[in-house]
Scaffold this motif. Structure first.
Motif, PDB file in Angstrom:
ATOM      1  N   ARG A  31      40.262  29.418  22.358  1.00 11.90           N
ATOM      2  CA  ARG A  31      40.205  29.069  23.713  1.00 11.90           C
ATOM      3  C   ARG A  31      41.615  28.798  23.975  1.00 11.90           C
ATOM      4  NH1 ARG A  31      37.596  25.481  26.652  1.00 11.90           N
ATOM      5  NH2 ARG A  31      37.507  23.907  24.731  1.00 11.90           N
ATOM      6  N   PHE A  32      42.347  28.026  23.277  1.00  9.50           N
ATOM      7  CA  PHE A  32      43.912  27.739  23.623  1.00  9.50           C
ATOM      8  C   PHE A  32      44.820  28.203  22.870  1.00  9.50           C
ATOM      9  CE2 PHE A  32      42.702  23.100  25.842  1.00  9.50           C
ATOM     10  CZ  PHE A  32      41.602  23.749  26.776  1.00  9.50           C
ATOM     11  N   SER A  33      45.987  28.415  23.426  1.00 10.89           N
ATOM     12  CA  SER A  33      47.033  28.877  22.744  1.00 10.89           C
ATOM     13  C   SER A  33      48.248  28.122  22.972  1.00 10.89           C
ATOM     14  CB  SER A  33      47.215  30.496  22.916  1.00 10.89           C
ATOM     15  OG  SER A  33      48.207  30.790  22.148  1.00 10.89           O
ATOM     16  N   ILE A  34      49.059  27.622  22.063  1.00 16.27           N
ATOM     17  CA  ILE A  34      50.317  27.189  22.212  1.00 16.27           C
ATOM     18  C   ILE A  34      51.436  27.969  21.718  1.00 16.27           C
ATOM     19  CG2 ILE A  34      50.201  25.871  19.852  1.00 16.27           C
ATOM     20  CD1 ILE A  34      51.506  23.266  21.072  1.00 16.27           C
ATOM     21  N   SER A  35      52.413  27.813  22.600  1.00 12.55           N
ATOM     22  CA  SER A  35      53.621  28.760  22.176  1.00 12.55           C
ATOM     23  C   SER A  35      54.895  28.132  22.565  1.00 12.55           C
ATOM     24  CB  SER A  35      53.434  29.932  22.640  1.00 12.55           C
ATOM     25  OG  SER A  35      53.421  30.123  24.304  1.00 12.55           O
ATOM     26  N   MET A  86      45.382  27.968  28.392  1.00 11.93           N
ATOM     27  CA  MET A  86      44.112  27.453  28.239  1.00 11.93           C
ATOM     28  C   MET A  86      43.089  28.503  29.018  1.00 11.93           C
ATOM     29  SD  MET A  86      44.494  23.618  28.930  1.00 11.93           S
ATOM     30  CE  MET A  86      45.014  23.665  30.596  1.00 11.93           C
ATOM     31  N   ASN A  87      42.224  29.230  28.107  1.00 10.02           N
ATOM     32  CA  ASN A  87      41.314  30.077  28.736  1.00 10.02           C
ATOM     33  C   ASN A  87      39.754  29.598  28.359  1.00 10.02           C
ATOM     34  OD1 ASN A  87      43.542  31.995  29.350  1.00 10.02           O
ATOM     35  ND2 ASN A  87      43.452  32.676  26.983  1.00 10.02           N
ATOM     36  N   SER A  88      38.901  30.117  29.129  1.00  9.20           N
ATOM     37  CA  SER A  88      37.525  29.884  29.027  1.00  9.20           C
ATOM     38  C   SER A  88      37.273  28.541  29.175  1.00  9.20           C
ATOM     39  CB  SER A  88      37.022  30.626  27.672  1.00  9.20           C
ATOM     40  OG  SER A  88      37.117  31.839  27.503  1.00  9.20           O
ATOM     41  N   LEU A  89      37.852  27.818  30.146  1.00  7.00           N
ATOM     42  CA  LEU A  89      37.939  26.561  30.215  1.00  7.00           C
ATOM     43  C   LEU A  89      36.393  25.957  30.717  1.00  7.00           C
ATOM     44  CD1 LEU A  89      41.079  26.180  32.223  1.00  7.00           C
ATOM     45  CD2 LEU A  89      40.458  24.660  30.251  1.00  7.00           C
ATOM     46  N   THR A 144      34.905  26.539  36.069  1.00 12.39           N
ATOM     47  CA  THR A 144      34.436  26.832  34.546  1.00 12.39           C
ATOM     48  C   THR A 144      34.610  28.522  34.182  1.00 12.39           C
ATOM     49  OG1 THR A 144      32.755  25.287  34.465  1.00 12.39           O
ATOM     50  CG2 THR A 144      32.513  26.883  32.990  1.00 12.39           C
ATOM     51  N   GLY A 145      35.232  28.469  33.082  1.00 14.12           N
ATOM     52  CA  GLY A 145      35.494  29.816  32.551  1.00 14.12           C
ATOM     53  C   GLY A 145      36.864  30.375  33.084  1.00 14.12           C
ATOM     54  N   GLY A 146      37.818  29.712  33.772  1.00 11.59           N
ATOM     55  CA  GLY A 146      38.752  29.955  34.139  1.00 11.59           C
ATOM     56  C   GLY A 146      39.996  29.801  33.221  1.00 11.59           C
ATOM     57  N   SER A 147      41.365  29.938  33.683  1.00  7.78           N
ATOM     58  CA  SER A 147      42.549  29.832  32.949  1.00  7.78           C
ATOM     59  C   SER A 147      43.555  28.981  33.404  1.00  7.78           C
ATOM     60  CB  SER A 147      42.808  31.221  32.379  1.00  7.78           C
ATOM     61  OG  SER A 147      42.045  31.833  31.595  1.00  7.78           O
ATOM     62  N   VAL A 164      38.250  20.800  35.691  1.00  8.60           N
ATOM     63  CA  VAL A 164      37.443  22.131  35.381  1.00  8.60           C
ATOM     64  C   VAL A 164      36.059  21.923  36.330  1.00  8.60           C
ATOM     65  CG1 VAL A 164      36.459  23.810  33.992  1.00  8.60           C
ATOM     66  CG2 VAL A 164      38.483  22.691  33.292  1.00  8.60           C
ATOM     67  N   SER A 165      35.789  22.538  37.279  1.00  6.01           N
ATOM     68  CA  SER A 165      34.461  22.374  38.047  1.00  6.01           C
ATOM     69  C   SER A 165      33.405  23.206  37.565  1.00  6.01           C
ATOM     70  CB  SER A 165      34.807  22.396  39.320  1.00  6.01           C
ATOM     71  OG  SER A 165      35.152  23.920  39.499  1.00  6.01           O
ATOM     72  N   SER A 166      32.342  22.735  37.585  1.00  4.04           N
ATOM     73  CA  SER A 166      31.163  23.474  37.018  1.00  4.04           C
ATOM     74  C   SER A 166      30.397  24.350  38.047  1.00  4.04           C
ATOM     75  CB  SER A 166      30.085  22.522  36.402  1.00  4.04           C
ATOM     76  OG  SER A 166      29.718  21.557  37.236  1.00  4.04           O
TER      77      SER A 166
END
Length: 118
Positions: free
Chosen positions: A67-71, A83-86, A14-17, A116-118
């Protein structure tokens, strides 16, 4: 025919990217779009983000905005989903899609698992 190859899934806390990639090959057109969708166990597939073939227009689901950005790398015909702040609720199989519009996707990738693990 369009072929889509995805990569980049995995396990993160959690919180990872993570960054997903999707490379398109075959008969692609300049007025098309590429999108990301996801499907969690027991749930329907849902829209995540979409980008125009030029890379100039993007749209996101409310659940991932900020939190997410597409490019897109036009030289490589590759779309990325940063994907950030997962969160644990982002856990799903993520699919890349190619279509003539944001409402019409004719080609799909094989999917890549994001956990995404808690």
């Amino acid at each position: 025919q369009v072929q889509l190859v995805e990569s980049g899934g995995g396990l993160v806390q959690t919180g990872g990217s993570l960054r997903l990639s999707c490379t398109a090959s075959g008969r692609t057109f300049s007025n098309s779009v590429m999108g990301w969708f996801r499907q969690a166990p027991g749930k329907e597939r849902e829209f995540v983000a979409v980008i125009s073939w030029s890379g100039h227009v993007t749209s996101y689901a409310d659940s991932v905005k900020g939190r997410f950005s597409i490019s897109k790398d036009n030289a490589k015909n590759t779309v990325y989903l940063q994907m950030n702040s997962l969160k644990p609720e982002d856990t799903a199989v993520y699919y890349c899609a190619y279509g003539s519009s944001a409402r019409d996707y004719g080609y799909w990738g094989q999917g890549t698992q994001v956990t995404v693990s808690s």
